[in-house]
Enzyme design. Structure first.
Site: not given
Length: 237
Positions: A65, A90, A139, A143, A175, A217-219
Site C-alpha cells: 500500500e 507512508e 495527494d 495546480k 476523489d 476509511t475516515r479520510y
C-alpha cells in the site's frame, strides 16, 4: 531524477507528498516508534535490493500500500488476510504513529512498514514480486504547475508493472476527477497493464462502484474531493 527544491544539493525524485508531521505524536504512540517499529520496519531500501520472502517467510502473497494515511485500510486488509505480507509506506509520521497503534492493538504479525517515500521500496523490489499494489487517495496536486509532483506518473506506472506478478493487480482510487483522468491515461499506456474494471456505461460512472473488498476509511468519508471516489483496477499480463 531532479533537484529537490527543499535541498538543492541532493538529487532525488520530486516529492509527491506534502508535510511529514503536523501535531505532536501522542506519548504511547511515540513509544511504539522505539519498540514496535524497529521490529517491523522494512530494511533500508537504499542499501540494496529487498527480498519480500525474507520479510515474512511462508507468506502466500505480498501486497503493497502506497501512502497508507492513518493505516485503517492497511490494518483491516492485514487482519482479513493473515497469510499475506502487507507492506505499507507512508512518509507522514502522524500516520505512521496511528498505524503502529492499530497494529499493536490488533496483534498483527503480517505488516511491515516503511516510514518514507514508497518509490524507494518499489525501486528496490525485484521483478514480479508483488501480488497487489494499492494507491488510495494520493495527494492530487491540483495546480497545473504542480502536476509533475503527482505520485502516479509514467515512471511510477512502469515500475509498478515491473514489480507485479503476472495476474497481479494495481488499484488506484481518487476523489478528484482530474486526477482520475490523469491516472487512467498513464495506466492505459503502460506496457503490460490491462484495465480490468471495464464495465457498462460511460467514464467515469463505470468506475465508481467500489470493489467488493474495498475498506472505507475516515479520510474517504470526509469527501474532500470534487467527485465520488473513482476506482481504477489494472492487472499485469
Amino acid at each position: 531524477m531532479v533537484t529537490d527544491p527543499d535541498n538543492p544539493f541532493i538529487d532525488r525524485p520530486l516529492r509527491s507528498f506534502g508535510r511529514i508531521k503536523s501535531r505532536a505524536i501522542k506519548p504511547k504512540q511515540a513509544v511504539l516508534f522505539d519498540t514496535l517499529l524497529p521490529t517491523i520496519a522494512v530494511p533500508d531500501p537504499k542499501a540494496g535490493p529487498l527480498d519480500p520472502a525474507a520479510l515474512m517467510p511462508g507468506a502466500k502473497a505480498v501486497w503493497l500500500e502506497v501512502g497508507f494515511g492513518g493505516g485503517e485500510h492497511l490494518v483491516e486488509q492485514a487482519a482479513r488476510h493473515p497469510d499475506t505480507l502487507m507492506i505499507g509506506c507512508e512518509p507522514f509520521l502522524n500516520g505512521v504513529a496511528s498505524a503502529l497503534r492499530h497494529i499493536d492493538e490488533r496483534g498483527l504479525k503480517n505488516v511491515r512498514l516503511h516510514a518514507d517515500d514508497a518509490r524507494e521500496v518499489l525501486d528496490a523490489l525485484p521483478d514480479t514480486s508483488l501480488d497487489r499494489v494499492m494507491i488510495l487517495f494520493p495527494d492530487p496536486w491540483h495546480k497545473a504547475r504542480h502536476n509533475k509532483r503527482r505520485l502516479l506518473n509514467d515512471d511510477t506506472a512502469a515500475v509498478i508493472a515491473r514489480v507485479l506478478k503476472p495476474g497481479g493487480r494495481v488499484r488506484f482510487v481518487t476523489d478528484w476527477a482530474d486526477y482520475a483522468d490523469w491516472a487512467l491515461g498513464r495506466l492505459q499506456r503502460t506496457p503490460g497493464l490491462t484495465e480490468t474494471n471495464v464495465g457498462e456505461g460511460d467514464w467515469p460512472q463505470r468506475a465508481m462502484t467500489p470493489p467488493a473488498d474495498h475498506v472505507v476509511t475516515r479520510y474517504e468519508e470526509k469527501r474532500l474531493g470534487d467527485t465520488a471516489p473513482i476506482f481504477l483496477e489494472f492487472s499485469r499480463a
